[in-house]
Enzyme design. Structure first.
Site, PDB file in Angstrom:
ATOM      1  N   LYS A  16       0.855  -1.193   0.000  1.00 53.23           N
ATOM      2  CA  LYS A  16       0.000   0.000   0.000  1.00 53.23           C
ATOM      3  C   LYS A  16       0.885   1.236   0.000  1.00 53.23           C
ATOM      4  O   LYS A  16       2.063   1.200   0.390  1.00 53.23           O
ATOM      5  CB  LYS A  16      -0.941   0.019   1.196  1.00 53.23           C
ATOM      6  CG  LYS A  16      -0.253   0.079   2.574  1.00 53.23           C
ATOM      7  CD  LYS A  16       0.204   1.460   3.010  1.00 53.23           C
ATOM      8  CE  LYS A  16       0.909   1.427   4.370  1.00 53.23           C
ATOM      9  NZ  LYS A  16       1.596   2.695   4.692  1.00 53.23           N
ATOM     10  N   GLY A 104       7.628   1.220   4.767  1.00 48.93           N
ATOM     11  CA  GLY A 104       6.436   2.058   4.766  1.00 48.93           C
ATOM     12  C   GLY A 104       5.376   1.578   3.793  1.00 48.93           C
ATOM     13  O   GLY A 104       4.432   2.302   3.486  1.00 48.93           O
ATOM     14  N   LEU A 105       5.518   0.329   3.308  1.00 43.79           N
ATOM     15  CA  LEU A 105       4.591  -0.234   2.322  1.00 43.79           C
ATOM     16  C   LEU A 105       3.711  -1.343   2.895  1.00 43.79           C
ATOM     17  O   LEU A 105       2.896  -1.913   2.183  1.00 43.79           O
ATOM     18  CB  LEU A 105       5.380  -0.773   1.118  1.00 43.79           C
ATOM     19  CG  LEU A 105       6.186   0.262   0.342  1.00 43.79           C
ATOM     20  CD1 LEU A 105       7.070  -0.421  -0.705  1.00 43.79           C
ATOM     21  CD2 LEU A 105       5.266   1.275  -0.330  1.00 43.79           C
ATOM     22  N   ALA A 106       3.887  -1.654   4.183  1.00 36.04           N
ATOM     23  CA  ALA A 106       3.025  -2.605   4.909  1.00 36.04           C
ATOM     24  C   ALA A 106       3.114  -4.019   4.366  1.00 36.04           C
ATOM     25  O   ALA A 106       2.111  -4.727   4.289  1.00 36.04           O
ATOM     26  CB  ALA A 106       1.574  -2.119   4.925  1.00 36.04           C
ATOM     27  N   GLY A 107       4.326  -4.466   4.032  1.00 34.75           N
ATOM     28  CA  GLY A 107       4.491  -5.819   3.509  1.00 34.75           C
ATOM     29  C   GLY A 107       4.062  -6.894   4.489  1.00 34.75           C
ATOM     30  O   GLY A 107       3.396  -7.864   4.111  1.00 34.75           O
ATOM     31  N   SER A 109       1.911  -6.549   6.946  1.00 39.68           N
ATOM     32  CA  SER A 109       0.464  -6.425   7.180  1.00 39.68           C
ATOM     33  C   SER A 109      -0.343  -7.052   6.056  1.00 39.68           C
ATOM     34  O   SER A 109      -1.360  -7.707   6.290  1.00 39.68           O
ATOM     35  CB  SER A 109       0.089  -4.951   7.338  1.00 39.68           C
ATOM     36  OG  SER A 109       0.678  -4.392   8.494  1.00 39.68           O
ATOM     37  N   THR A 110       0.080  -6.842   4.814  1.00 40.58           N
ATOM     38  CA  THR A 110      -0.665  -7.431   3.697  1.00 40.58           C
ATOM     39  C   THR A 110      -0.561  -8.950   3.703  1.00 40.58           C
ATOM     40  O   THR A 110      -1.521  -9.650   3.377  1.00 40.58           O
ATOM     41  CB  THR A 110      -0.199  -6.842   2.356  1.00 40.58           C
ATOM     42  OG1 THR A 110      -1.082  -7.279   1.319  1.00 40.58           O
ATOM     43  CG2 THR A 110       1.203  -7.260   1.977  1.00 40.58           C
ATOM     44  N   ASP A 142      -2.301  -1.553  10.010  1.00 43.27           N
ATOM     45  CA  ASP A 142      -2.513  -1.561   8.561  1.00 43.27           C
ATOM     46  C   ASP A 142      -3.253  -2.807   8.074  1.00 43.27           C
ATOM     47  O   ASP A 142      -3.703  -2.845   6.934  1.00 43.27           O
ATOM     48  CB  ASP A 142      -1.173  -1.471   7.821  1.00 43.27           C
ATOM     49  CG  ASP A 142      -0.551  -0.089   7.879  1.00 43.27           C
ATOM     50  OD1 ASP A 142      -1.313   0.898   7.981  1.00 43.27           O
ATOM     51  OD2 ASP A 142       0.688   0.010   7.818  1.00 43.27           O
TER      52      ASP A 142
END
Length: 302
Positions: A16, A104-107, A109-110, A142
């Site tokens: 994200k 900061g791309l929420a790896g 969390s995804t 996230d």
């Protein structure tokens, strides 16, 4: 094929970016910060493979995970879903990482959201989206966003996710500088600011998304964490300046950084910008707004 009958599931788990990010007051009971952010999932993805097992939960990650497997968010998501539902079986999880770690791309969390969504289908546990979101917020702020899986306004401590319309895809050049950071430290530094020098206008960005106006979206890109990260990490500031100088409509840091992305008019412009910016970054990708893994389970995509 009925729910729960699959013998193997493959999901793409997208990163994200935050088009806007505002950090608000702390929640009294635990000190967590409230946030308000407009987020979109993008087509830079990890690949997740789930296979049922008679018992136990195993995780194989490429590249190999650092630290204890039990601390990995994908593993924790499987444990949480099994505990919440009482499911008696297990799963083999294979995770192929492409999203930069701590960028900061929420790896993480995804991946956790992908496990929740995928196992809810594979195990036939039939939790609703709202029930999955309640589990997701226990894993990280996230994670609920990826359960919804489309452009959204995210509020509270991440648990309030309101989809927002997007009339056309966004094309983004995503770049990572060679900067290490701790999200907790970024919040600590933010709390030390005497005042916040700028705040995003999330409503204006949402309106531009709904109108299919990338120039309007670019005009509203804003992340309050830049106030602490850019002065301390000139590499981030230089990358943002380079994206703008090379033709991005707008550029901003995502999350707590250090990833910076530039919004471009279309795929052709993005490919040209990617060629020019790649030598300046540790990693660079041309991406577009994408559906999160919930699309495989019936959710709307952007």
């Amino acid at each position: 094929m009925p729910i729960g009958a699959e013998q193997r599931l493959e999901l793409e788990c997208p990163a994200k970016v935050n088009l806007t990010l505002d950090v608000l007051e702390r929640r009294p009971e635990d000190g967590y910060h409230y946030i308000r952010s407009v987020m979109v999932p993008i087509s830079l993805c990890d690949r997740l493979i789930l296979e049922p097992a008679p018992e136990g939960i195993t995780l194989e990650c490429t590249p190999a995970v650092t630290g204890r497997v039990e601390e990995n968010l994908a593993y924790r998501a499987a444990v949480l879903l099994r505990e919440a539902t009482g499911y008696p079986g297990g799963v083999r999880i294979r995770l192929e990482k492409a999203i930069p770690v701590a960028g900061g791309l929420a790896g993480g969390s995804t991946d956790a959201a992908g496990v929740l969504l995928g196992l809810n289908r594979l195990w036939g546990t039939r939790l609703t989206r709202e029930e999955l979101i309640r589990l997701a917020v226990r894993l990280g702020s996230d994670v609920p966003f990826f359960i919804v899986g489309r452009p959204a306004r995210v509020e509270g401590v991440g648990e309030r996710v309101t989809p927002v319309p997007a009339a056309r895809p966004l094309w983004l050049v995503v770049t990572t500088p060679p900067v290490a950071k701790s999200t907790g430290k970024v919040y600590e530094l933010f709390d030390q600011l005497p005042s916040v020098p700028f705040r995003p206008d999330a409503a204006a960005v949402e309106a531009a998304l709904a109108e299919g106006d990338p120039v309007g979206v670019a005009r509203g890109l804003c992340n309050v964490f830049e106030a602490v990260m850019l002065p301390r990490h000139p590499e981030i500031a230089r990358l943002k300046e380079a994206l703008l100088a090379e033709g991005a409509l707008g550029a901003v840091m995502s999350g707590a950084g250090p990833t910076v992305f530039g919004l471009v008019p279309d795929e052709v412009a993005g490919a040209a910008l990617l060629d020019r910016i790649r030598p300046l970054a540790r990693g660079a990708w041309l991406t577009r707004c994408a559906a999160a893994p919930s699309a495989a389970c019936g959710a709307d995509s952007c």
